[in-house]
Design a protein around this motif. Structure first.
Motif, short mmCIF file in Angstrom:
data_model
loop_
_atom_site.label_atom_id
_atom_site.label_comp_id
_atom_site.label_asym_id
_atom_site.label_seq_id
_atom_site.Cartn_x
_atom_site.Cartn_y
_atom_site.Cartn_z
N GLU A 68 0.83 -1.22 0.00
CA GLU A 68 0.00 0.00 0.00
C GLU A 68 0.86 1.26 0.00
OE1 GLU A 68 -3.89 0.42 2.20
OE2 GLU A 68 -2.99 -1.24 3.30
N VAL A 69 1.92 1.25 0.80
CA VAL A 69 2.78 2.43 0.90
C VAL A 69 3.51 2.64 -0.43
CG1 VAL A 69 4.77 3.45 2.08
CG2 VAL A 69 3.01 2.24 3.41
N ALA A 70 4.04 1.55 -1.01
CA ALA A 70 4.76 1.67 -2.28
C ALA A 70 3.83 2.17 -3.38
CB ALA A 70 5.34 0.31 -2.67
N GLU A 71 2.59 1.70 -3.38
CA GLU A 71 1.66 2.12 -4.43
C GLU A 71 1.19 3.56 -4.22
OE1 GLU A 71 0.42 -2.38 -5.72
OE2 GLU A 71 -1.15 -1.13 -4.85
N ARG A 72 1.23 4.04 -2.99
CA ARG A 72 0.95 5.46 -2.75
C ARG A 72 2.07 6.34 -3.34
NH1 ARG A 72 -2.53 9.05 -3.23
NH2 ARG A 72 -1.90 11.01 -2.30
N ARG A 74 3.77 5.58 -5.96
CA ARG A 74 3.52 5.60 -7.41
C ARG A 74 2.36 6.51 -7.77
NH1 ARG A 74 5.97 5.77 -10.49
NH2 ARG A 74 5.19 4.45 -12.16
N ALA A 75 1.34 6.55 -6.90
CA ALA A 75 0.20 7.43 -7.16
C ALA A 75 0.64 8.89 -7.12
CB ALA A 75 -0.91 7.17 -6.14
N LEU A 76 1.72 9.17 -6.40
CA LEU A 76 2.25 10.53 -6.34
C LEU A 76 3.25 10.78 -7.47
CD1 LEU A 76 2.68 10.86 -2.46
CD2 LEU A 76 0.97 11.99 -3.89
N ASP A 77 3.27 9.85 -8.43
CA ASP A 77 4.10 10.01 -9.62
C ASP A 77 5.60 9.95 -9.31
OD1 ASP A 77 4.13 10.18 -12.34
OD2 ASP A 77 4.18 12.38 -12.41
N ALA A 78 5.92 9.22 -8.26
CA ALA A 78 7.33 9.00 -7.91
C ALA A 78 7.58 7.50 -7.91
CB ALA A 78 7.63 9.60 -6.54
N TYR A 79 8.81 7.09 -7.61
CA TYR A 79 9.17 5.67 -7.66
C TYR A 79 9.43 5.12 -6.28
CZ TYR A 79 9.30 6.24 -12.66
OH TYR A 79 8.93 6.51 -13.95
N ALA A 80 8.90 3.92 -6.06
CA ALA A 80 9.11 3.22 -4.80
C ALA A 80 10.50 2.60 -4.79
CB ALA A 80 8.06 2.13 -4.62
N ILE A 81 11.15 2.64 -3.62
CA ILE A 81 12.45 1.99 -3.50
C ILE A 81 12.25 0.50 -3.24
CG2 ILE A 81 13.65 4.07 -2.72
CD1 ILE A 81 13.54 2.85 0.14
N GLY A 82 13.27 -0.29 -3.47
CA GLY A 82 13.17 -1.73 -3.25
C GLY A 82 14.54 -2.38 -3.31
N GLY A 83 14.54 -3.69 -3.05
CA GLY A 83 15.81 -4.43 -2.97
C GLY A 83 16.27 -4.43 -1.52
N LEU A 84 16.69 -5.59 -1.05
CA LEU A 84 17.00 -5.73 0.37
C LEU A 84 18.10 -4.78 0.84
CD1 LEU A 84 16.72 -9.60 0.88
CD2 LEU A 84 15.07 -7.82 1.51
N GLY A 85 19.14 -4.62 0.00
CA GLY A 85 20.25 -3.74 0.41
C GLY A 85 19.79 -2.29 0.53
N THR A 86 19.04 -1.83 -0.45
CA THR A 86 18.55 -0.44 -0.43
C THR A 86 17.60 -0.23 0.74
OG1 THR A 86 18.79 -0.24 -2.81
CG2 THR A 86 17.26 1.29 -1.76
#
Ligand code: FE2
Length: 159
Positions: A68-72, A74-86
């Motif tokens: 839900e947080v990651a998709e919010r 994206r809804a704000l036209d930005a990119y969600a971070i990901g990957g265990l190290g990051t």
């Protein structure tokens, strides 16, 4: 952020603090989910069954939350971070190692939940200032969940 718009979501899109705050809550939640898994897998002792089950409910809640947080973001036209190290680098979450006592798992998870609460509170307030009510609502929902879990974890620690 722009104060000239009457479309809150548009204004929020320009406020990088909100996106950064959401990505921090995303990283925190992922880190907390990993720690909750660690506790779920390795807890042992007389309270094994209730703690194993409670930790499962908690990581399932966090699994839904990160999406839900990651998709919010994206809804704000930005990119969600990901990957265990990051995610680990951004979250800066204090980790613990198994095995520990039942109480030590619970106490360590209290500390981790409190970190998420601090970061989600800041993001909630920034979203409020930017009139981004949707992000504010999501952060309130997350805070309610963390506060409920904190109540339960702290109740377990009471002598
Ligand atoms: Fe399991």
């Amino acid at each position: 952020m722009s104060t000239t718009t009457n479309t809150p979501a548009t204004g929020a899109k320009k406020d990088t603090r909100i996106v950064d705050g959401l990505n921090l809550v995303l990283a925190d939640s992922y880190a907390l989910m990993a720690l909750t898994h660690l506790a779920h897998w390795n807890v042992e002792g007389p309270d094994f069954f209730p703690l194993h089950k409670a930790f499962q409910e908690q990581y399932e809640d966090l699994f839904e939350a990160v999406d839900e947080v990651a998709e919010r973001v994206r809804a704000l036209d930005a990119y969600a971070i990901g990957g265990l190290g990051t995610l680990a680098r951004v979250a800066q979450m204090d980790e613990f190692k198994a095995p520990m006592t039942q109480k030590d798992y619970v106490a360590a998870l209290v500390v981790a939940h409190e970190k998420v609460v601090d970061d989600a509170t800041r993001t909630r307030d920034q979203a409020g200032e930017a009139s981004d009510l949707e992000t504010q609502d999501l952060m309130i929902k997350r805070l309610q969940s963390h506060e409920k879990t904190l109540w339960m974890l702290k109740s377990y620690l009471k002598p």
